[in-house]
Scaffold this motif. Structure first.
Motif, PDB file in Angstrom:
ATOM      1  N   GLY A   1      81.367  14.125  23.401  1.00  0.00           N
ATOM      2  CA  GLY A   1      82.011  15.322  22.876  1.00  0.00           C
ATOM      3  C   GLY A   1      82.801  16.634  24.111  1.00  0.00           C
ATOM      4  N   VAL A   2      82.545  16.535  25.595  1.00  0.00           N
ATOM      5  CA  VAL A   2      82.785  17.825  26.598  1.00  0.00           C
ATOM      6  C   VAL A   2      83.475  16.590  27.720  1.00  0.00           C
ATOM      7  CG1 VAL A   2      81.593  19.310  25.763  1.00  0.00           C
ATOM      8  CG2 VAL A   2      80.486  18.240  27.619  1.00  0.00           C
ATOM      9  N   GLY A   3      83.611  17.911  28.531  1.00  0.00           N
ATOM     10  CA  GLY A   3      84.073  17.575  29.937  1.00  0.00           C
ATOM     11  C   GLY A   3      83.612  18.403  30.411  1.00  0.00           C
ATOM     12  N   ASP A   4      82.196  17.120  31.234  1.00  0.00           N
ATOM     13  CA  ASP A   4      81.158  18.270  32.088  1.00  0.00           C
ATOM     14  C   ASP A   4      81.179  17.782  33.076  1.00  0.00           C
ATOM     15  OD1 ASP A   4      78.306  19.030  31.987  1.00  0.00           O
ATOM     16  OD2 ASP A   4      76.998  17.057  31.338  1.00  0.00           O
ATOM     17  N   PRO A   5      81.108  19.539  34.282  1.00  0.00           N
ATOM     18  CA  PRO A   5      80.835  18.867  35.386  1.00  0.00           C
ATOM     19  C   PRO A   5      79.799  18.644  36.110  1.00  0.00           C
ATOM     20  CG  PRO A   5      80.600  21.184  34.899  1.00  0.00           C
ATOM     21  CD  PRO A   5      81.055  20.181  33.277  1.00  0.00           C
ATOM     22  N   ASN A   6      78.489  18.420  35.428  1.00  0.00           N
ATOM     23  CA  ASN A   6      77.210  17.794  35.558  1.00  0.00           C
ATOM     24  C   ASN A   6      76.613  16.663  35.331  1.00  0.00           C
ATOM     25  OD1 ASN A   6      76.932  20.062  36.857  1.00  0.00           O
ATOM     26  ND2 ASN A   6      76.151  21.404  34.793  1.00  0.00           N
ATOM     27  N   ALA A   7      77.665  16.178  34.817  1.00  0.00           N
ATOM     28  CA  ALA A   7      77.812  14.313  34.872  1.00  0.00           C
ATOM     29  C   ALA A   7      77.817  14.165  35.653  1.00  0.00           C
ATOM     30  CB  ALA A   7      78.887  14.145  33.484  1.00  0.00           C
ATOM     31  N   GLY A   8      77.293  12.486  35.625  1.00  0.00           N
ATOM     32  CA  GLY A   8      77.337  11.762  36.565  1.00  0.00           C
ATOM     33  C   GLY A   8      75.869  11.830  38.148  1.00  0.00           C
ATOM     34  N   GLN A   9      74.972  12.896  37.580  1.00  0.00           N
ATOM     35  CA  GLN A   9      74.302  13.615  39.459  1.00  0.00           C
ATOM     36  C   GLN A   9      73.541  11.748  39.556  1.00  0.00           C
ATOM     37  OE1 GLN A   9      73.093  16.589  39.611  1.00  0.00           O
ATOM     38  NE2 GLN A   9      74.809  18.206  38.479  1.00  0.00           N
ATOM     39  N   THR A  10      73.263  11.254  38.271  1.00  0.00           N
ATOM     40  CA  THR A  10      71.709   9.914  38.391  1.00  0.00           C
ATOM     41  C   THR A  10      72.310   8.623  38.406  1.00  0.00           C
ATOM     42  OG1 THR A  10      71.012  10.942  36.310  1.00  0.00           O
ATOM     43  CG2 THR A  10      70.357  11.658  37.914  1.00  0.00           C
ATOM     44  N   GLU A  11      74.243   8.332  37.593  1.00  0.00           N
ATOM     45  CA  GLU A  11      74.738   7.461  37.281  1.00  0.00           C
ATOM     46  C   GLU A  11      74.391   6.495  38.380  1.00  0.00           C
ATOM     47  OE1 GLU A  11      74.547  10.220  35.850  1.00  0.00           O
ATOM     48  OE2 GLU A  11      75.759  10.159  33.599  1.00  0.00           O
ATOM     49  N   ASN A  12      75.227   7.032  39.634  1.00  0.00           N
ATOM     50  CA  ASN A  12      75.072   5.597  40.151  1.00  0.00           C
ATOM     51  C   ASN A  12      74.695   4.844  40.853  1.00  0.00           C
ATOM     52  OD1 ASN A  12      73.691   7.678  41.249  1.00  0.00           O
ATOM     53  ND2 ASN A  12      74.450   7.866  43.528  1.00  0.00           N
ATOM     54  N   LEU A  13      72.668   6.011  40.992  1.00  0.00           N
ATOM     55  CA  LEU A  13      71.299   4.758  40.836  1.00  0.00           C
ATOM     56  C   LEU A  13      71.441   3.909  39.564  1.00  0.00           C
ATOM     57  CD1 LEU A  13      69.087   7.245  42.398  1.00  0.00           C
ATOM     58  CD2 LEU A  13      70.597   5.506  43.919  1.00  0.00           C
ATOM     59  N   GLU A  14      71.850   4.378  38.658  1.00  0.00           N
ATOM     60  CA  GLU A  14      71.137   3.675  37.400  1.00  0.00           C
ATOM     61  C   GLU A  14      72.088   2.917  37.256  1.00  0.00           C
ATOM     62  OE1 GLU A  14      71.220   6.574  34.232  1.00  0.00           O
ATOM     63  OE2 GLU A  14      69.585   7.529  34.901  1.00  0.00           O
ATOM     64  N   ALA A  15      73.997   3.092  37.398  1.00  0.00           N
ATOM     65  CA  ALA A  15      74.376   1.466  38.235  1.00  0.00           C
ATOM     66  C   ALA A  15      73.770   0.269  39.034  1.00  0.00           C
ATOM     67  CB  ALA A  15      75.827   1.837  38.088  1.00  0.00           C
ATOM     68  N   ILE A  16      73.296   1.010  39.613  1.00  0.00           N
ATOM     69  CA  ILE A  16      72.809  -0.638  40.587  1.00  0.00           C
ATOM     70  C   ILE A  16      71.479  -1.107  40.389  1.00  0.00           C
ATOM     71  CG2 ILE A  16      71.900  -0.309  43.595  1.00  0.00           C
ATOM     72  CD1 ILE A  16      73.641   2.077  43.864  1.00  0.00           C
ATOM     73  N   THR A  17      70.822   0.297  39.523  1.00  0.00           N
ATOM     74  CA  THR A  17      69.620  -0.579  38.892  1.00  0.00           C
ATOM     75  C   THR A  17      69.423  -1.847  38.196  1.00  0.00           C
ATOM     76  OG1 THR A  17      68.202   1.467  38.851  1.00  0.00           O
ATOM     77  CG2 THR A  17      67.199  -0.341  37.605  1.00  0.00           C
ATOM     78  N   ALA A  18      70.708  -1.266  37.212  1.00  0.00           N
ATOM     79  CA  ALA A  18      70.754  -2.515  36.589  1.00  0.00           C
ATOM     80  C   ALA A  18      71.614  -3.702  37.190  1.00  0.00           C
ATOM     81  CB  ALA A  18      72.342  -2.267  35.831  1.00  0.00           C
ATOM     82  N   VAL A  19      72.994  -3.901  38.093  1.00  0.00           N
ATOM     83  CA  VAL A  19      73.482  -4.811  38.957  1.00  0.00           C
ATOM     84  C   VAL A  19      72.195  -5.948  39.167  1.00  0.00           C
ATOM     85  CG1 VAL A  19      74.654  -5.176  40.467  1.00  0.00           C
ATOM     86  CG2 VAL A  19      74.879  -3.559  39.672  1.00  0.00           C
ATOM     87  N   VAL A  20      71.104  -4.884  40.036  1.00  0.00           N
ATOM     88  CA  VAL A  20      70.389  -5.364  41.175  1.00  0.00           C
ATOM     89  C   VAL A  20      69.351  -6.032  39.172  1.00  0.00           C
ATOM     90  CG1 VAL A  20      67.593  -5.084  41.761  1.00  0.00           C
ATOM     91  CG2 VAL A  20      70.019  -3.470  42.910  1.00  0.00           C
ATOM     92  N   LEU A  21      68.375  -5.711  39.071  1.00  0.00           N
ATOM     93  CA  LEU A  21      67.583  -5.928  37.612  1.00  0.00           C
ATOM     94  C   LEU A  21      68.480  -7.175  36.972  1.00  0.00           C
ATOM     95  CD1 LEU A  21      65.923  -2.914  36.076  1.00  0.00           C
ATOM     96  CD2 LEU A  21      65.112  -4.969  37.226  1.00  0.00           C
ATOM     97  N   GLY A  22      69.633  -7.341  36.934  1.00  0.00           N
ATOM     98  CA  GLY A  22      71.270  -8.999  36.338  1.00  0.00           C
ATOM     99  C   GLY A  22      70.560  -9.175  37.034  1.00  0.00           C
ATOM    100  N   GLY A  23      70.240 -10.119  38.636  1.00  0.00           N
ATOM    101  CA  GLY A  23      70.573 -10.344  39.404  1.00  0.00           C
ATOM    102  C   GLY A  23      70.808 -10.695  40.081  1.00  0.00           C
ATOM    103  N   THR A  24      71.595  -9.890  40.166  1.00  0.00           N
ATOM    104  CA  THR A  24      72.754  -9.994  41.310  1.00  0.00           C
ATOM    105  C   THR A  24      72.557  -9.534  42.960  1.00  0.00           C
ATOM    106  OG1 THR A  24      74.703  -9.257  40.757  1.00  0.00           O
ATOM    107  CG2 THR A  24      75.287  -8.695  42.291  1.00  0.00           C
ATOM    108  N   SER A  25      72.478 -10.403  43.267  1.00  0.00           N
ATOM    109  CA  SER A  25      72.103  -9.813  44.831  1.00  0.00           C
ATOM    110  C   SER A  25      72.435  -8.893  45.830  1.00  0.00           C
ATOM    111  CB  SER A  25      72.344 -11.858  46.174  1.00  0.00           C
ATOM    112  OG  SER A  25      72.192 -11.133  47.151  1.00  0.00           O
ATOM    113  N   LEU A  26      71.787  -8.150  46.632  1.00  0.00           N
ATOM    114  CA  LEU A  26      72.761  -7.047  47.289  1.00  0.00           C
ATOM    115  C   LEU A  26      73.073  -7.716  48.289  1.00  0.00           C
ATOM    116  CD1 LEU A  26      69.822  -4.175  46.783  1.00  0.00           C
ATOM    117  CD2 LEU A  26      71.956  -3.926  46.212  1.00  0.00           C
ATOM    118  N   PHE A  27      72.559  -8.888  48.428  1.00  0.00           N
ATOM    119  CA  PHE A  27      73.588  -9.561  49.521  1.00  0.00           C
ATOM    120  C   PHE A  27      74.986  -9.853  49.866  1.00  0.00           C
ATOM    121  CE2 PHE A  27      68.480  -9.374  49.993  1.00  0.00           C
ATOM    122  CZ  PHE A  27      68.299  -8.578  51.520  1.00  0.00           C
ATOM    123  N   GLY A  28      75.156  -9.837  48.193  1.00  0.00           N
ATOM    124  CA  GLY A  28      76.546 -10.741  48.486  1.00  0.00           C
ATOM    125  C   GLY A  28      76.743 -11.776  48.336  1.00  0.00           C
ATOM    126  N   GLY A  29      77.703 -12.346  46.849  1.00  0.00           N
ATOM    127  CA  GLY A  29      77.957 -13.623  47.705  1.00  0.00           C
ATOM    128  C   GLY A  29      77.342 -14.560  45.677  1.00  0.00           C
TER     129      GLY A  29
END
Length: 338
Positions: free
Chosen positions: A256-284
């Motif tokens: 319900g707000v625009g928060d300038p402090n948002a997004g500080q850990t979401e990058n690592l959490e998004a990468i975590t979701a991708v890796v746990l989902g089985g996508t290879s960090l080496f691509g393809g």
């Protein structure tokens, strides 16, 4: 030249879901089966630990909690499939959120136009990423590490460290919900799920999607087949950051707000979701459905531990262990495939 093209065709990766060796438990189905089994096991465990876990309302809450990370992870998946990585996704999302909310609230810009400008601001970072990676030949890790700091600084400069409130109804509409039985479902959750379905269709059923896998598996072979790899990479980075802009809207609708402090850990959490989902960090190799399952694993894990009364620091500890295990499994699988 003809010999080069024939050689490239032989080196080109199979269609997503096709098994290079014809094995029964490999390819897209196996890549998704592992994370799905892990999700089911985690759910089964927490079902035995709390009678509140296995309920429609609780699962709806879990999906609401992961919809922002899940949406970010869609864009992250596109980039990781090309053997790249985006460390700036959370900061770019925060910047887009501040741009759209401040323009609408204090800038006098019509809400819908402000929304589009905010998403375009995110897309500008994607263009910058693509140009620096393809034209200047900088590693994606370095490029996005730099833009993480740039987006973070711009967010705080533009917002003056002020939280933007009193938002137009357009920005909070996705936070509204409807009921199926006794379970409340937000429109934002449906949008997130729809984005996953769209991403799955694009990656598995379109030429553009198959080229993402080809670029990640063997960019030189893809180039020799007549595909403009650099142009496709720029487009992939652009599409990913536009998705981050949509994630910004989902975050705003939830808080319900625009928060300038948002997004500080979401990058690592998004990468975590991708890796746990089985996508290879080496691509393809990987699937966006696997990414959805990975995001749900993180959400279920944190929800279940909260219900058990476990301190939040242990959630971080267990998530880190799972990431290392997932990458280790990927590395072993790559070694056996060679």
């Amino acid at each position: 030249m003809a010999t080069q093209i024939e050689s490239a065709a032989q080196m080109a990766p199979p269609t997503p879901g096709e098994d290079k060796k014809g094995g029964l438990f490999s390819g897209e189905r196996f890549a998704t089966l592992g994370p799905l089994l892990a999700l089911l096991l985690v759910c089964a465990f927490f079902t035995t630990q709390s009678d509140r876990f296995l309920s429609g309302q609780n699962f709806s809450l879990i999906f609401q909690q992961v919809m922002v990370i899940g949406t970010l992870a869609i864009g992250q998946t596109l980039i990781i499939l090309t053997a790249g990585i985006d460390l700036a996704c959370g900061a770019i999302m925060a910047f887009g959120g501040i741009v759209m909310t401040k323009l609408a609230v204090t800038g006098g810009v019509p809400p819908f136009l402000a929304l589009l400008i905010g998403i375009a601001a995110c897309g500008a970072f994607g263009l910058l990423h693509g140009v620096l990676v393809t034209r200047v030949n900088l590693p994606p890790f370095i490029v996005t590490l730099g833009t993480l700091n740039i987006a973070f600084a711009l967010t705080h400069i533009y917002s003056k460290d002020e939280t933007i409130s009193d938002l137009p109804s357009l920005f909070t509409a996705l936070g509204n919900s409807f009921k199926i039985g006794s379970t409340s479902i937000t429109y934002g959750s449906l949008l997130c799920l729809g984005l996953f379905i769209l991403a799955w269709f694009v990656l598995s059923q379109t030429t553009w999607g198959r080229r993402i896998f080809a670029i990640g598996d063997n960019p030189e072979a893809t180039r020799l087949m007549g595909i403009n790899v650099k142009r496709h990479l720029v487009m992939i980075y652009l599409v990913a950051t536009v998705i981050y802009g949509i994630a910004a809207l989902l975050l705003i609708s939830r808080t319900g707000v625009g928060d300038p402090n948002a997004g500080q850990t979401e990058n690592l959490e998004a990468i975590t979701a991708v890796v746990l989902g089985g996508t290879s960090l080496f691509g393809g190799r990987g699937t966006v459905i696997g990414t959805l399952i990975g995001a749900l694993i993180v959400g279920v894990l944190r929800n279940g531990l909260v219900l058990m009364g476990v301190a939040s620091i242990y959630q971080v500890l267990i998530t880190g262990i799972l990431v290392i295990l997932a990458v280790t499994v990927d590395q072993i699988a790559r070694g056996r495939a060679k």
